[in-house]
Scaffold this active site. Structure first.
Site, PDB file in Angstrom:
ATOM      1  N   ASP A   8       0.703  -0.949   0.657  1.00 14.12           N
ATOM      2  CA  ASP A   8       0.168   0.699  -0.166  1.00 14.12           C
ATOM      3  C   ASP A   8       1.292   1.287   0.336  1.00 14.12           C
ATOM      4  O   ASP A   8       1.731   1.611   1.434  1.00 14.12           O
ATOM      5  CB  ASP A   8      -1.196   0.774   1.267  1.00 14.12           C
ATOM      6  CG  ASP A   8      -1.691   1.674   1.567  1.00 14.12           C
ATOM      7  OD1 ASP A   8      -2.530   1.293  -0.310  1.00 14.12           O
ATOM      8  OD2 ASP A   8      -1.982   1.445   2.012  1.00 14.12           O
ATOM      9  N   GLU A  67      -1.244  -1.530  -4.970  1.00 17.33           N
ATOM     10  CA  GLU A  67      -2.878  -1.028  -5.526  1.00 17.33           C
ATOM     11  C   GLU A  67      -2.112  -0.186  -6.595  1.00 17.33           C
ATOM     12  O   GLU A  67      -0.412   1.313  -6.502  1.00 17.33           O
ATOM     13  CB  GLU A  67      -2.962   0.638  -4.251  1.00 17.33           C
ATOM     14  CG  GLU A  67      -4.631   0.753  -4.485  1.00 17.33           C
ATOM     15  CD  GLU A  67      -4.629   1.191  -2.658  1.00 17.33           C
ATOM     16  OE1 GLU A  67      -5.426   0.426  -2.186  1.00 17.33           O
ATOM     17  OE2 GLU A  67      -4.284   2.386  -2.914  1.00 17.33           O
ATOM     18  N   ASP A 139      -2.541   1.173   7.449  1.00 11.66           N
ATOM     19  CA  ASP A 139      -1.720   0.965   6.269  1.00 11.66           C
ATOM     20  C   ASP A 139      -1.357  -0.508   6.140  1.00 11.66           C
ATOM     21  O   ASP A 139      -1.076  -1.401   4.855  1.00 11.66           O
ATOM     22  CB  ASP A 139      -0.505   1.760   5.741  1.00 11.66           C
ATOM     23  CG  ASP A 139      -0.617   3.478   6.532  1.00 11.66           C
ATOM     24  OD1 ASP A 139      -1.513   3.388   5.121  1.00 11.66           O
ATOM     25  OD2 ASP A 139      -0.558   4.073   7.240  1.00 11.66           O
TER      26      ASP A 139
END
Length: 174
Positions: A8, A67, A139
């Site tokens: 992420d 992502e 996160d």
């Protein structure tokens, strides 16, 4: 059994998660955050690169899900996010990992069943799917969700003989 790394990306905090895909499900291996501080952007990007390299060295994943960048309200933030993402991708590519990209809604759909899930819903589903007793930092749980999304995506391709297929513009290419 395959080790999958989920990233992420962020210019200040980059979450990572490593899961073991057993073919019947996933098991938790590790997760955490690479904190870059508030220095110059080049130093923060270097910290992301080095941190991802270290995670790969420690855990030995063979594939990585990351992502995709989305356009937020602030274009400057989106650019910094894209640069941090690039640093993580280069780290993985240099270590020989295959890199796959997923949109936030694809990850949410795979984990929570809806592309509109909020971060807490995703975090709770990650805890449930990996049988965690403690909440990972948000996160890190997002990174674990990306790793799980990638593992589920790969598992769904195996029965159809499409594991070697590549996705381009949303379509599988053989």
């Amino acid at each position: 059994m395959t080790l999958v790394l989920g990233i992420d990306p962020g210019s200040r905090i980059t979450g990572y998660g490593v899961v073991r895909d057993t073919g019947r499900g996933c098991e938790y291996v590790a997760s955490g955050c690479i904190r870059t501080g508030s220095g110059e952007l080049r130093d923060r990007l270097q910290a992301v690169y080095r941190g991802v390299c270290e995670v790969i060295r420690l855990h030995g994943p063979v594939t990585m899900g990351i992502e995709q960048v989305f356009m937020a309200r602030n274009p400057d933030s989106a650019l910094k996010l894209g640069q941090a993402r690039g640093a993580a991708i280069v780290a993985a590519a240099e270590q020989g990992l295959e890199v796959y990209e997923y949109t936030a809604s694809q990850v949410k759909q795979a984990i929570a069943g809806t592309g509109a899930a909020d971060k807490q819903q995703v975090q709770m589903m990650v805890m449930h799917l990996l049988k965690l007793i403690q909440k990972p930092q948000i996160d890190a749980s997002d990174a674990l969700a990306i790793a799980l999304c990638h593992a589920h995506h790969q598992q769904s391709l195996v029965p159809h003989g499409l594991l070697g297929a590549r996705r381009r513009s949303g379509r599988l290419r053989l």
